[in-house]
Design a protein around this motif. Structure first.
Motif, mmCIF file in Angstrom:
data_model
loop_
_atom_site.group_PDB
_atom_site.id
_atom_site.type_symbol
_atom_site.label_atom_id
_atom_site.label_comp_id
_atom_site.label_asym_id
_atom_site.label_seq_id
_atom_site.Cartn_x
_atom_site.Cartn_y
_atom_site.Cartn_z
ATOM 1 N N ILE A 58 0.834 -1.207 0.000
ATOM 2 C CA ILE A 58 0.000 0.000 0.000
ATOM 3 C C ILE A 58 0.866 1.253 0.000
ATOM 4 O O ILE A 58 0.572 2.234 -0.705
ATOM 5 C CB ILE A 58 -0.945 -0.007 1.220
ATOM 6 N N LEU A 59 1.946 1.247 0.794
ATOM 7 C CA LEU A 59 2.856 2.390 0.831
ATOM 8 C C LEU A 59 3.497 2.632 -0.535
ATOM 9 O O LEU A 59 3.629 3.779 -0.981
ATOM 10 C CB LEU A 59 3.950 2.163 1.886
ATOM 11 N N SER A 92 0.860 4.026 -2.943
ATOM 12 C CA SER A 92 0.598 5.418 -2.568
ATOM 13 C C SER A 92 1.727 6.319 -3.044
ATOM 14 O O SER A 92 1.494 7.440 -3.524
ATOM 15 C CB SER A 92 0.433 5.532 -1.048
ATOM 16 N N ILE A 145 1.318 7.025 -6.791
ATOM 17 C CA ILE A 145 0.319 8.054 -7.084
ATOM 18 C C ILE A 145 0.896 9.448 -6.826
ATOM 19 O O ILE A 145 0.750 10.365 -7.654
ATOM 20 C CB ILE A 145 -0.940 7.829 -6.233
ATOM 21 N N LEU A 146 1.566 9.613 -5.687
ATOM 22 C CA LEU A 146 2.172 10.900 -5.352
ATOM 23 C C LEU A 146 3.255 11.269 -6.363
ATOM 24 O O LEU A 146 3.352 12.429 -6.801
ATOM 25 C CB LEU A 146 2.765 10.853 -3.943
#
Length: 321
Positions: free
Chosen positions: A130-131, A134, A137-138
Motif C-alpha cells: 500500500i505504501l 501510494s 500516485i504521489l
C-alpha cells in the motif's frame, strides 16, 4: 539450433521495428497533446516498457515466489541504468536538462533508498504494498506538475529543436503505433530470449549463466530498444525519461505486486547484496548527471562506466552463486 538462430534474428529485427513504431507513437502523442517528451517518457513509455516486469512479478507472486518478484524489480533497475542507459549513452550521448538533474533523478534516488529500506526486515507485506502504490500516485502527480511547469532557467533552443523533430501524426494513428509497437516489442523480446536460451543450452552453457544474463537482460530489452531508438531519433527526453520512469515504476508498482497479492518472506541476499547494488548504481547516475551539467549531457565515457558496473555486478552474481 537452426530454428533458435532464426528466432534470434527475427526477434532482433521485429524488436527494432516495433521500438521505432512505439517511439514514433509516443513522440506524436507528446506533440498532439502539448505534453513534453520527458513527461511522455516518464509515464507512457516507461509504463509500457515495464509491462514484462509487472507480468513476471504478478505470476511469481501468485505462485508464491515473492523473492523472485522483488529480485525482478531490483535486478531490472540495475540493468536499466547499467546496461540500458550505458549502451544508449555509448550509441548517442544524452543531453541532460537542469530540471531533470534537480528533480526527477534525485526523486528516483530517494524512492530507491526508501523502497530498499522496506526490505530491511526481509518481509514484503500488505502495508508495504500500500505504501509503494501510494508513493506511485504521489510521484506521478509530482512529475506531472513539474513537467507542466518546466524550469524557467532552461534554454529554449534545446526544447525548440526537440519539438521540431516530433512527428506530425494524427492521434488515432499514434495510439495504434503505441499499442501495436508495445505488443510486438514484448513478443519479440520473448522470442529473442527463447532463441538465445536454446542456443546457449545447445552450446553447453549452464542454466545459471543463462538465468543471470539472457533472461535477466530479456525483461530490459523493451527499455533498451525504446531508449536507443529514441536517442538515435534525437528524442533524448523520451530516452532518459523512459529509464528514470521505468525504474520508478519498477519500485513503486512492480515491487508492490507481491506485497498486495501475496505477502512474502524475501531472500536476505536481496537486502544485503542487490539493494545496495541498486542504490549504488542509482547514486552513480545522479553523480554523472550532476557532473555532466556543465557539458549538459551524459557522454560515451559515462556510458562505458555504467556498462562496466553492470558487467561487474553480473560477475559478482556468478562468483557468489
Amino acid at each position: 539450433m537452426l530454428l533458435a538462430t532464426g528466432a534470434i534474428l527475427a526477434g532482433f529485427i521485429t524488436l527494432m521495428w516495433s521500438a521505432d513504431k512505439f517511439v514514433n507513437g509516443a513522440a506524436a502523442t507528446a506533440r498532439n497533446f502539448g505534453m513534453s517528451p520527458m513527461l511522455i517518457g516518464l509515464t507512457i513509455v516507461s509504463i509500457g516498457t515495464s509491462a514484462p516486469e509487472i507480468l513476471v512479478s504478478l505470476m511469481a507472486a501468485m505462485s508464491g515466489y515473492g523473492s523472485l518478484a522483488v529480485g525482478n524489480a531490483v535486478g531490472s533497475n540495475i540493468a536499466n541504468i547499467g546496461l540500458v542507459l550505458g549502451i544508449t549513452a555509448i550509441v548517442a550521448p544524452l543531453p541532460v536538462k537542469s530540471d531533470v538533474v534537480r528533480r526527477e533523478i534525485p526523486l528516483l534516488m530517494i524512492i530507491t533508498v526508501l523502497a530498499g529500506l522496506l526490505l530491511i526486515d526481509n518481509q514484503l507485506g500488505h502495508l508495504d504494498g500500500i505504501l509503494l502504490i501510494s508513493g506511485l500516485i504521489l510521484t506521478l502527480y509530482l512529475i506531472y506538475r513539474w513537467q507542466r511547469q518546466p524550469d524557467s532557467n532552461l534554454q529554449t533552443t534545446a526544447g525548440a529543436e526537440t519539438e521540431e523533430e516530433l512527428p506530425d501524426i494524427s492521434q488515432a494513428k499514434a495510439t495504434v503505433l503505441l499499442i501495436v509497437g508495445l505488443l510486438v516489442m514484448v513478443a519479440s523480446s520473448r522470442l529473442l530470449v527463447w532463441g538465445a536460451t536454446e542456443v546457449a543450452r545447445a552450446l553447453g552453457i549452464s542454466e545459471l549463466i543463462i538465468g543471470l544474463t539472457i533472461v535477466a537482460i530479456g525483461t530490459s530489452l523493451p527499455e533498451l530498444a525504446a531508449s536507443v531508438v529514441s536517442a538515435l531519433k534525437k528524442h533524448h527526453d523520451i530516452a532518459l525519461g523512459n529509464i528514470v520512469g521505468s525504474n520508478i515504476f519498477n519500485l513503486l508498482a512492480v515491487m508492490a505486486v507481491p506485497g498486495i497479492v501475496a505477502p512474502a518472506t524475501i531472500d536476505p541476499a536481496a537486502f544485503q547484496r542487490d539493494v545496495p547494488a541498486m542504490i549504488a548504481i542509482t547514486a552513480l547516475l545522479l553523480i554523472l548527471a550532476l557532473a555532466g551539467r556543465k557539458r549538459q549531457r551524459i557522454g560515451r565515457g559515462a556510458g562505458v562506466l555504467l556498462a562496466a558496473c553492470y558487467l561487474g555486478y553480473t560477475l559478482l552474481l556468478y562468483l557468489q552463486s
